[in-house]
Design a protein around this motif. Structure first.
Motif, PDB file in Angstrom:
ATOM      1  N   GLY A  43      84.191  26.987 -66.862  1.00 61.19           N
ATOM      2  CA  GLY A  43      84.858  25.156 -66.692  1.00 61.19           C
ATOM      3  C   GLY A  43      85.073  24.362 -66.829  1.00 61.19           C
ATOM      4  N   GLY A  44      83.106  23.761 -66.842  1.00 61.07           N
ATOM      5  CA  GLY A  44      82.407  22.696 -66.954  1.00 61.07           C
ATOM      6  C   GLY A  44      82.712  21.734 -67.922  1.00 61.07           C
ATOM      7  N   TYR A  45      82.773  22.182 -69.288  1.00 57.98           N
ATOM      8  CA  TYR A  45      82.915  21.113 -70.428  1.00 57.98           C
ATOM      9  C   TYR A  45      83.589  21.808 -71.412  1.00 57.98           C
ATOM     10  CZ  TYR A  45      79.436  23.998 -72.557  1.00 57.98           C
ATOM     11  OH  TYR A  45      78.944  24.772 -73.200  1.00 57.98           O
ATOM     12  N   SER A  46      83.594  21.154 -72.694  1.00 56.98           N
ATOM     13  CA  SER A  46      84.379  21.282 -73.895  1.00 56.98           C
ATOM     14  C   SER A  46      83.925  20.824 -74.980  1.00 56.98           C
ATOM     15  CB  SER A  46      85.901  21.516 -74.031  1.00 56.98           C
ATOM     16  OG  SER A  46      86.592  19.840 -74.268  1.00 56.98           O
ATOM     17  N   SER A 148      77.531  13.171 -67.509  1.00 61.05           N
ATOM     18  CA  SER A 148      78.744  12.906 -66.392  1.00 61.05           C
ATOM     19  C   SER A 148      78.368  11.336 -66.011  1.00 61.05           C
ATOM     20  CB  SER A 148      79.473  14.081 -66.350  1.00 61.05           C
ATOM     21  OG  SER A 148      81.015  12.966 -65.445  1.00 61.05           O
ATOM     22  N   LYS A 149      80.087  10.973 -66.131  1.00 64.62           N
ATOM     23  CA  LYS A 149      79.395   9.442 -65.000  1.00 64.62           C
ATOM     24  C   LYS A 149      80.463   9.754 -64.308  1.00 64.62           C
ATOM     25  CE  LYS A 149      79.067   5.978 -68.639  1.00 64.62           C
ATOM     26  NZ  LYS A 149      80.591   4.831 -69.488  1.00 64.62           N
ATOM     27  N   GLU A 150      81.329  11.040 -63.862  1.00 63.98           N
ATOM     28  CA  GLU A 150      82.460  11.088 -62.834  1.00 63.98           C
ATOM     29  C   GLU A 150      81.824  12.560 -61.769  1.00 63.98           C
ATOM     30  OE1 GLU A 150      86.333   9.882 -65.225  1.00 63.98           O
ATOM     31  OE2 GLU A 150      85.313  12.186 -65.258  1.00 63.98           O
ATOM     32  N   SER A 151      80.750  12.862 -62.528  1.00 63.28           N
ATOM     33  CA  SER A 151      79.769  14.887 -61.614  1.00 63.28           C
ATOM     34  C   SER A 151      78.482  14.372 -62.010  1.00 63.28           C
ATOM     35  CB  SER A 151      80.585  15.748 -62.923  1.00 63.28           C
ATOM     36  OG  SER A 151      80.787  15.788 -63.198  1.00 63.28           O
ATOM     37  N   GLN A 152      77.865  15.885 -61.827  1.00 64.85           N
ATOM     38  CA  GLN A 152      76.696  16.129 -61.828  1.00 64.85           C
ATOM     39  C   GLN A 152      76.494  16.989 -63.104  1.00 64.85           C
ATOM     40  OE1 GLN A 152      73.578  14.779 -60.757  1.00 64.85           O
ATOM     41  NE2 GLN A 152      75.003  13.118 -60.178  1.00 64.85           N
ATOM     42  N   LYS A 153      77.331  17.024 -64.032  1.00 63.84           N
ATOM     43  CA  LYS A 153      77.378  17.747 -65.209  1.00 63.84           C
ATOM     44  C   LYS A 153      76.298  17.155 -65.935  1.00 63.84           C
ATOM     45  CE  LYS A 153      82.249  20.033 -63.519  1.00 63.84           C
ATOM     46  NZ  LYS A 153      83.341  20.131 -63.102  1.00 63.84           N
ATOM     47  N   THR A 181      76.937  12.315 -87.931  1.00 60.21           N
ATOM     48  CA  THR A 181      77.274  13.615 -87.407  1.00 60.21           C
ATOM     49  C   THR A 181      77.054  14.582 -85.862  1.00 60.21           C
ATOM     50  OG1 THR A 181      77.052  14.495 -89.465  1.00 60.21           O
ATOM     51  CG2 THR A 181      77.274  16.547 -88.260  1.00 60.21           C
ATOM     52  N   ALA A 182      75.443  14.094 -85.849  1.00 56.76           N
ATOM     53  CA  ALA A 182      75.043  14.179 -84.135  1.00 56.76           C
ATOM     54  C   ALA A 182      75.545  13.809 -83.825  1.00 56.76           C
ATOM     55  CB  ALA A 182      73.518  13.721 -84.207  1.00 56.76           C
ATOM     56  N   LEU A 183      75.708  12.463 -83.575  1.00 57.13           N
ATOM     57  CA  LEU A 183      76.533  11.591 -82.267  1.00 57.13           C
ATOM     58  C   LEU A 183      77.998  12.482 -82.377  1.00 57.13           C
ATOM     59  CD1 LEU A 183      74.799   8.234 -83.010  1.00 57.13           C
ATOM     60  CD2 LEU A 183      74.922   9.714 -80.784  1.00 57.13           C
ATOM     61  N   HIS A 184      78.253  12.394 -83.094  1.00 52.50           N
ATOM     62  CA  HIS A 184      80.000  12.951 -83.648  1.00 52.50           C
ATOM     63  C   HIS A 184      80.054  14.467 -82.365  1.00 52.50           C
ATOM     64  CE1 HIS A 184      84.289  13.277 -84.810  1.00 52.50           C
ATOM     65  NE2 HIS A 184      84.196  14.779 -84.834  1.00 52.50           N
ATOM     66  N   TYR A 185      79.377  14.931 -82.477  1.00 62.82           N
ATOM     67  CA  TYR A 185      78.981  16.248 -82.054  1.00 62.82           C
ATOM     68  C   TYR A 185      78.891  16.059 -80.823  1.00 62.82           C
ATOM     69  CZ  TYR A 185      78.901  18.596 -86.657  1.00 62.82           C
ATOM     70  OH  TYR A 185      78.193  20.153 -87.021  1.00 62.82           O
ATOM     71  N   MET A 186      78.009  14.756 -80.012  1.00 59.98           N
ATOM     72  CA  MET A 186      77.594  14.935 -78.370  1.00 59.98           C
ATOM     73  C   MET A 186      79.122  13.686 -78.426  1.00 59.98           C
ATOM     74  SD  MET A 186      73.898  13.741 -79.138  1.00 59.98           S
ATOM     75  CE  MET A 186      72.360  14.998 -79.862  1.00 59.98           C
ATOM     76  N   LYS A 187      78.871  12.795 -78.800  1.00 57.51           N
ATOM     77  CA  LYS A 187      80.617  12.537 -78.177  1.00 57.51           C
ATOM     78  C   LYS A 187      82.077  13.125 -78.105  1.00 57.51           C
ATOM     79  CE  LYS A 187      79.223   7.856 -79.801  1.00 57.51           C
ATOM     80  NZ  LYS A 187      79.047   6.915 -81.138  1.00 57.51           N
ATOM     81  N   SER A 188      81.314  14.585 -78.239  1.00 55.64           N
ATOM     82  CA  SER A 188      83.277  15.039 -78.547  1.00 55.64           C
ATOM     83  C   SER A 188      82.688  15.787 -77.457  1.00 55.64           C
ATOM     84  CB  SER A 188      82.881  16.561 -80.001  1.00 55.64           C
ATOM     85  OG  SER A 188      82.581  17.300 -79.789  1.00 55.64           O
ATOM     86  N   VAL A 189      81.165  16.139 -76.549  1.00 56.41           N
ATOM     87  CA  VAL A 189      81.382  17.028 -75.414  1.00 56.41           C
ATOM     88  C   VAL A 189      82.239  15.742 -74.316  1.00 56.41           C
ATOM     89  CG1 VAL A 189      80.084  16.989 -73.836  1.00 56.41           C
ATOM     90  CG2 VAL A 189      79.560  17.516 -75.841  1.00 56.41           C
ATOM     91  N   GLN A 190      83.116  17.240 -73.421  1.00 57.94           N
ATOM     92  CA  GLN A 190      83.750  16.468 -72.272  1.00 57.94           C
ATOM     93  C   GLN A 190      83.989  17.165 -70.759  1.00 57.94           C
ATOM     94  OE1 GLN A 190      85.881  13.765 -72.507  1.00 57.94           O
ATOM     95  NE2 GLN A 190      85.886  13.420 -74.601  1.00 57.94           N
ATOM     96  N   PHE A 191      83.566  16.587 -69.996  1.00 57.29           N
ATOM     97  CA  PHE A 191      83.372  17.171 -68.597  1.00 57.29           C
ATOM     98  C   PHE A 191      84.659  17.404 -67.978  1.00 57.29           C
ATOM     99  CE2 PHE A 191      79.213  16.149 -70.007  1.00 57.29           C
ATOM    100  CZ  PHE A 191      78.066  16.209 -70.219  1.00 57.29           C
ATOM    101  N   THR A 192      85.126  18.315 -66.967  1.00 61.82           N
ATOM    102  CA  THR A 192      85.956  17.944 -66.216  1.00 61.82           C
ATOM    103  C   THR A 192      85.556  17.649 -65.539  1.00 61.82           C
ATOM    104  OG1 THR A 192      85.441  20.803 -65.793  1.00 61.82           O
ATOM    105  CG2 THR A 192      86.997  20.639 -67.461  1.00 61.82           C
ATOM    106  N   THR A 193      86.721  16.967 -64.923  1.00 60.60           N
ATOM    107  CA  THR A 193      86.779  16.231 -63.250  1.00 60.60           C
ATOM    108  C   THR A 193      87.135  17.329 -62.351  1.00 60.60           C
ATOM    109  OG1 THR A 193      88.621  14.958 -63.969  1.00 60.60           O
ATOM    110  CG2 THR A 193      85.984  14.288 -64.493  1.00 60.60           C
ATOM    111  N   ASN A 194      86.556  18.297 -62.149  1.00 62.05           N
ATOM    112  CA  ASN A 194      87.387  19.238 -61.086  1.00 62.05           C
ATOM    113  C   ASN A 194      86.106  19.264 -60.264  1.00 62.05           C
ATOM    114  OD1 ASN A 194      86.038  20.880 -62.949  1.00 62.05           O
ATOM    115  ND2 ASN A 194      87.246  22.578 -63.224  1.00 62.05           N
ATOM    116  N   ASP A 195      85.887  18.710 -59.946  1.00 63.04           N
ATOM    117  CA  ASP A 195      84.259  19.005 -58.527  1.00 63.04           C
ATOM    118  C   ASP A 195      85.381  19.249 -57.364  1.00 63.04           C
ATOM    119  OD1 ASP A 195      82.292  19.810 -59.840  1.00 63.04           O
ATOM    120  OD2 ASP A 195      82.452  17.355 -60.135  1.00 63.04           O
TER     121      ASP A 195
END
Length: 195
Positions: A43-46, A148-153, A181-195
């Motif tokens: 539930g922490g990221y995609s 994440s800038k919004e949580s400790q994830k 390509t690598a940065l595209h993968y890393m920038k695609s990571v989205q953290f959820t904000t349901n803390d």
């Protein structure tokens, strides 16, 4: 998604034809061309998942409740003469122990240089590259820690690529393209904000 679906009806991609990998993905619809969306059961990221990348069960996939997940996955293409490997490790320590996280990452790669810091709207990426040659095969590593800038994830992300057979004429890499390509993968990571 119904995990028991007939594999004949699924997309003809390695990710969806592989039973374990398919169990991790929510939809056979591509999120963007060539990529599915992986939404973690923590539930922490995609993140984006390449359509021909597969993973096996444990120890290549490990999860501890909602606070830790490690996945090792790869795309091996004999015809195109390459292997791409991915290793991601999710934790809930994030920025609070960034120096320690970067130290562990550097040790795992055998890297002793500095990291470049990149910003997105909601995350900070510490990024570096290196290469290693073993038995004549050069492996290029593109790695980083995304916090994440919004949580400790946070997510440690290692992407590497190499030729399967260096004697073949189609053994070459455009390093700038691979960095993109690598940065595209890393920038695609989205953290959820349901803390």
């Amino acid at each position: 998604m119904n995990k028991e679906v007939d594999s004949m009806k699924l997309p003809n991609t390695k990710a969806f034809q592989d039973e374990f990998t398919r169990s991790l993905l929510d939809s056979p619809e591509e999120m963007e061309e060539g990529y599915y969306l992986f939404e973690s059961d923590t539930g922490g990221y995609s993140m984006l998942w390449p359509k021909d990348a597969v993973t096996d069960g444990p120890p290549f996939y490990q999860r501890t409740q909602d606070s830790f997940e490690k996945i090792i996955f790869y795309d091996r293409n004999e015809k195109e003469n390459y292997r791409e490997s991915f290793s991601t490790t999710y934790s809930t320590y994030g920025e609070s122990v960034i120096e320690s996280n970067l130290g562990i990452l550097s040790d795992s790669i055998g890297y002793n240089g500095k990291y470049e810091t990149l910003e997105t709207d909601k995350s900070r990426i510490y990024f570096a590259t290196s290469e290693d040659t073993f038995e004549g095969i050069t492996t290029y590593f593109f790695f980083g820690y995304i916090s994440s800038k919004e949580s400790q994830k946070g997510l440690e992300y290692v992407y590497s690529t190499e030729c399967l057979d260096k004697s073949k004429s189609n053994c070459s890499f455009n390093i700038e393209q691979e960095v993109e390509t690598a940065l595209h993968y890393m920038k695609s990571v989205q953290f959820t904000t349901n803390d």
